[in-house]
Design a protein around this motif. Structure first.
Motif, PDB file in Angstrom:
ATOM      1  N   ASP A 187       0.863  -1.187   0.000  1.00 41.68           N
ATOM      2  CA  ASP A 187       0.000   0.000   0.000  1.00 41.68           C
ATOM      3  C   ASP A 187       0.890   1.224   0.000  1.00 41.68           C
ATOM      4  OD1 ASP A 187      -2.073   1.779   0.097  1.00 41.68           O
ATOM      5  OD2 ASP A 187      -2.734   1.286   2.128  1.00 41.68           O
ATOM      6  N   GLY A 188       1.440   1.526  -1.173  1.00 43.34           N
ATOM      7  CA  GLY A 188       2.465   2.554  -1.269  1.00 43.34           C
ATOM      8  C   GLY A 188       1.987   3.965  -1.034  1.00 43.34           C
ATOM      9  N   ALA A 189       0.697   4.237  -1.205  1.00 45.73           N
ATOM     10  CA  ALA A 189       0.194   5.610  -1.096  1.00 45.73           C
ATOM     11  C   ALA A 189      -0.297   5.953   0.303  1.00 45.73           C
ATOM     12  CB  ALA A 189      -0.924   5.840  -2.113  1.00 45.73           C
ATOM     13  N   SER A 190      -0.215   5.030   1.244  1.00 41.70           N
ATOM     14  CA  SER A 190      -0.598   5.321   2.625  1.00 41.70           C
ATOM     15  C   SER A 190       0.464   6.217   3.265  1.00 41.70           C
ATOM     16  CB  SER A 190      -0.731   4.028   3.423  1.00 41.70           C
ATOM     17  OG  SER A 190       0.531   3.381   3.528  1.00 41.70           O
ATOM     18  N   CYS A 247       2.255  -1.108  -4.752  1.00 41.09           N
ATOM     19  CA  CYS A 247       0.890  -1.375  -5.212  1.00 41.09           C
ATOM     20  C   CYS A 247       0.017  -0.154  -4.966  1.00 41.09           C
ATOM     21  CB  CYS A 247       0.300  -2.582  -4.483  1.00 41.09           C
ATOM     22  SG  CYS A 247       1.038  -4.146  -4.972  1.00 41.09           S
ATOM     23  N   ALA A 248      -0.896   0.097  -5.909  1.00 35.72           N
ATOM     24  CA  ALA A 248      -1.857   1.195  -5.798  1.00 35.72           C
ATOM     25  C   ALA A 248      -3.256   0.601  -5.746  1.00 35.72           C
ATOM     26  CB  ALA A 248      -1.724   2.141  -6.989  1.00 35.72           C
ATOM     27  N   HIS A 249      -4.064   1.083  -4.801  1.00 36.46           N
ATOM     28  CA  HIS A 249      -5.412   0.547  -4.616  1.00 36.46           C
ATOM     29  C   HIS A 249      -6.483   1.335  -5.350  1.00 36.46           C
ATOM     30  CE1 HIS A 249      -4.219  -1.690  -0.650  1.00 36.46           C
ATOM     31  NE2 HIS A 249      -3.660  -2.180  -1.739  1.00 36.46           N
ATOM     32  N   SER A 250      -6.085   2.418  -6.032  1.00 32.44           N
ATOM     33  CA  SER A 250      -7.043   3.221  -6.794  1.00 32.44           C
ATOM     34  C   SER A 250      -6.289   3.962  -7.888  1.00 32.44           C
ATOM     35  CB  SER A 250      -7.765   4.222  -5.879  1.00 32.44           C
ATOM     36  OG  SER A 250      -6.853   5.198  -5.385  1.00 32.44           O
ATOM     37  N   PHE A 297      -0.538   9.262  -8.068  1.00 27.42           N
ATOM     38  CA  PHE A 297       0.317   9.853  -7.034  1.00 27.42           C
ATOM     39  C   PHE A 297       1.670   9.154  -6.975  1.00 27.42           C
ATOM     40  CE2 PHE A 297       1.811   9.295  -2.632  1.00 27.42           C
ATOM     41  CZ  PHE A 297       2.201  10.595  -2.360  1.00 27.42           C
ATOM     42  N   LEU A 298       1.670   7.825  -6.975  1.00 30.97           N
ATOM     43  CA  LEU A 298       2.925   7.078  -6.863  1.00 30.97           C
ATOM     44  C   LEU A 298       3.797   7.255  -8.096  1.00 30.97           C
ATOM     45  CD1 LEU A 298       1.597   3.776  -5.235  1.00 30.97           C
ATOM     46  CD2 LEU A 298       3.036   5.511  -4.154  1.00 30.97           C
ATOM     47  N   GLU A 299       3.178   7.338  -9.254  1.00 32.06           N
ATOM     48  CA  GLU A 299       3.951   7.530 -10.489  1.00 32.06           C
ATOM     49  C   GLU A 299       4.618   8.902 -10.529  1.00 32.06           C
ATOM     50  OE1 GLU A 299       1.339   4.632 -13.475  1.00 32.06           O
ATOM     51  OE2 GLU A 299       0.985   6.807 -13.442  1.00 32.06           O
ATOM     52  N   GLN A 300       4.054   9.863  -9.816  1.00 31.32           N
ATOM     53  CA  GLN A 300       4.607  11.222  -9.823  1.00 31.32           C
ATOM     54  C   GLN A 300       5.498  11.495  -8.611  1.00 31.32           C
ATOM     55  OE1 GLN A 300       1.094  13.682 -10.067  1.00 31.32           O
ATOM     56  NE2 GLN A 300       0.886  13.402 -12.278  1.00 31.32           N
ATOM     57  N   LEU A 301       5.694  10.502  -7.752  1.00 31.70           N
ATOM     58  CA  LEU A 301       6.495  10.696  -6.545  1.00 31.70           C
ATOM     59  C   LEU A 301       7.974  10.795  -6.909  1.00 31.70           C
ATOM     60  CD1 LEU A 301       6.025  10.901  -3.480  1.00 31.70           C
ATOM     61  CD2 LEU A 301       6.408   8.434  -3.331  1.00 31.70           C
ATOM     62  N   ARG A 302       8.606  11.881  -6.498  1.00 31.14           N
ATOM     63  CA  ARG A 302      10.007  12.133  -6.821  1.00 31.14           C
ATOM     64  C   ARG A 302      10.807  12.314  -5.530  1.00 31.14           C
ATOM     65  NH1 ARG A 302       8.047  10.588 -10.738  1.00 31.14           N
ATOM     66  NH2 ARG A 302       8.029  11.458 -12.847  1.00 31.14           N
ATOM     67  N   GLN A 346      -3.789  -2.392  -8.311  1.00 32.81           N
ATOM     68  CA  GLN A 346      -4.626  -3.439  -7.738  1.00 32.81           C
ATOM     69  C   GLN A 346      -6.086  -3.005  -7.659  1.00 32.81           C
ATOM     70  OE1 GLN A 346      -3.011  -6.650  -5.743  1.00 32.81           O
ATOM     71  NE2 GLN A 346      -2.329  -6.149  -7.802  1.00 32.81           N
ATOM     72  N   SER A 347      -6.419  -1.898  -8.335  1.00 29.92           N
ATOM     73  CA  SER A 347      -7.755  -1.322  -8.200  1.00 29.92           C
ATOM     74  C   SER A 347      -8.840  -2.140  -8.886  1.00 29.92           C
ATOM     75  CB  SER A 347      -7.768   0.111  -8.740  1.00 29.92           C
ATOM     76  OG  SER A 347      -7.360   0.135 -10.101  1.00 29.92           O
ATOM     77  N   ASP A 348      -8.497  -2.819  -9.984  1.00 30.97           N
ATOM     78  CA  ASP A 348      -9.517  -3.563 -10.729  1.00 30.97           C
ATOM     79  C   ASP A 348      -9.317  -5.077 -10.689  1.00 30.97           C
ATOM     80  OD1 ASP A 348      -7.266  -3.741 -12.296  1.00 30.97           O
ATOM     81  OD2 ASP A 348      -8.056  -2.530 -13.942  1.00 30.97           O
ATOM     82  N   GLY A 349      -8.217  -5.530 -10.069  1.00 30.61           N
ATOM     83  CA  GLY A 349      -7.959  -6.964  -9.970  1.00 30.61           C
ATOM     84  C   GLY A 349      -7.501  -7.618 -11.257  1.00 30.61           C
ATOM     85  N   LYS A 350      -7.195  -6.818 -12.288  1.00 36.73           N
ATOM     86  CA  LYS A 350      -6.804  -7.393 -13.579  1.00 36.73           C
ATOM     87  C   LYS A 350      -5.307  -7.666 -13.685  1.00 36.73           C
ATOM     88  CE  LYS A 350     -10.630  -5.199 -16.109  1.00 36.73           C
ATOM     89  NZ  LYS A 350     -10.996  -4.265 -17.206  1.00 36.73           N
ATOM     90  N   VAL A 351      -4.517  -7.018 -12.859  1.00 34.40           N
ATOM     91  CA  VAL A 351      -3.060  -7.189 -12.906  1.00 34.40           C
ATOM     92  C   VAL A 351      -2.655  -8.281 -11.924  1.00 34.40           C
ATOM     93  CG1 VAL A 351      -0.838  -6.073 -12.572  1.00 34.40           C
ATOM     94  CG2 VAL A 351      -2.744  -4.768 -13.528  1.00 34.40           C
TER      95      VAL A 351
END
Length: 352
Positions: free
Chosen positions: A151-154, A174-177, A183-188, A204-209
């Motif tokens: 849960d990287g965005a917590s 992992c991103a839940h939404s 947000f995580l992709e833009q974290l510098r 992990q938002s849609d369960g497809k990955v």
């Protein structure tokens, strides 16, 4: 003097309210009187308080504080009046951190650097200690390792990502939404730097990955060195609010040889085949509970060292917490209810 307290009639039925409170008239030998400037809110673990026999009719709320020293006890050696400090009230504290003034043992405080704001200090100290406990104490991270953060965005996840990146660890998060993913992709690591601190964001938002496939692909089939989860599914069928959590078998599968699995899941159950898989990989399983630093006086020096390092990295910009806008005291009750129900993603700090 007012403070925020919790009255519980069960682990899920809690009521938060502001109540008048009084401080003891005299300071203990090693106590420090602190005027609180900011206090961060984290969910209450009532089960932990019950297990430690610290459950009371009224539980003080708000333990992560920053403020100014007003007075020190006769045997205090670390601080003097007018020092700016940050710290964490112990689990057995009788006064809320949202009080105007608190008494706290000097070994639960460290100096706050001038460059760090009151809100940043209070909003980072406990999640910072948690990140250090997971990555340094339990996982023994080193340059070249690969870390999977579930849960990287917590608030905890953001500091753990920044700490790992600083030490040369490759981070998968992992991103839940969709919002978390962006947000995580833009974290510098610093303002204006192009390089991302996250090598790969796994949605992990849609369960497809497929989490296992993504991690094995990113590591050339070797598996990750460190996994820090935010809870796992023990069974195939779980309640709706746990559907985004990975299954325990997935964690074991993507873990590399000699890897470390760090979990806050206090009721984790491993079957003999699970233990066999961990044995064959020479992997370890550790439980993440940052409150253990207060369980032994032998650990006090390391605990203080961790807190000092957290605030130093805040001052240098290595750690940059994600905070909500500071909230006034009269909105503390509503804010704490949202924090307890995990309806906010950023750290909530009350400005006094």
């Amino acid at each position: 003097m007012k403070g925020l307290y919790c009255k519980s009639s069960g682990r899920s039925d809690v009521n938060f309210f502001i109540q008048e409170t009084d401080l003891p008239g005299t300071l203990g030998n090693h106590q420090v009187k602190v005027q609180v400037k900011a206090c961060a809110l984290s969910p209450l673990d009532l089960k932990l308080l019950e297990d430690l026999q610290l459950q009371r009719d009224l539980v003080p709320v708000g333990r992560e504080i920053s403020g100014i020293v007003l007075q020190v006890g006769p045997k205090v050696t670390f601080f003097q009046p007018d020092d700016e400090v940050v710290g964490i009230l112990p689990l057995d504290a009788e006064v809320s951190g949202l009080s105007d003034v608190v008494l706290i043992h000097e070994h639960h405080l460290v100096q706050k650097p001038e460059k760090v704001s009151w809100a940043e200090a209070a909003g980072s100290i406990q999640d910072g200690v948690r990140a250090y406990t997971a990555l340094h104490t339990l996982a023994r991270m080193a340059t070249g390792h690969t870390l999977l953060l579930l849960d990287g965005a917590s608030p905890f996840g953001v500091l753990a990502i920044q700490l790992a990146h600083y030490h040369g660890v490759k981070v998968l998060a992992c991103a839940h939404s969709q919002e978390d993913q962006l947000f995580l992709e833009q974290l510098r690591p610093h303002v204006g730097v192009q390089e991302s601190v996250v090598a790969r964001v796994i949605s992990q938002s849609d369960g497809k990955v497929d989490l296992v496939e993504s991690c094995l692909e990113e590591t050339g089939g070797l598996g990750v060195d460190i996994v820090v989860d935010s809870g796992v599914r023990l069974y195939e069928e779980e309640p709706e609010h746990r559907r985004l959590l990975p299954h325990k078998h997935d964690i074991i599968t993507l873990l590399g040889v000699g890897g470390h699995w760090i979990t806050p899941e206090d009721n984790l159950q491993l079957d003999p085949p699970d233990s066999r898989s961990l044995f064959l990989k020479g992997a370890s399983l550790s439980f993440l509970n940052e409150e253990v630093w207060g369980a032994s006086r032998a650990c006090q020096g390391r605990y203080l060292h961790i807190m000092k390092d957290v605030v130093e990295k805040l001052s240098s910009g290595t750690l940059r917490p994600q905070l909500e806008d500071p909230v006034p005291l009269h909105k503390a009750t509503v804010s704490m209810e949202m924090v307890q129900q995990k309806k906010v993603r950023k750290k909530v700090v009350i400005q006094l």
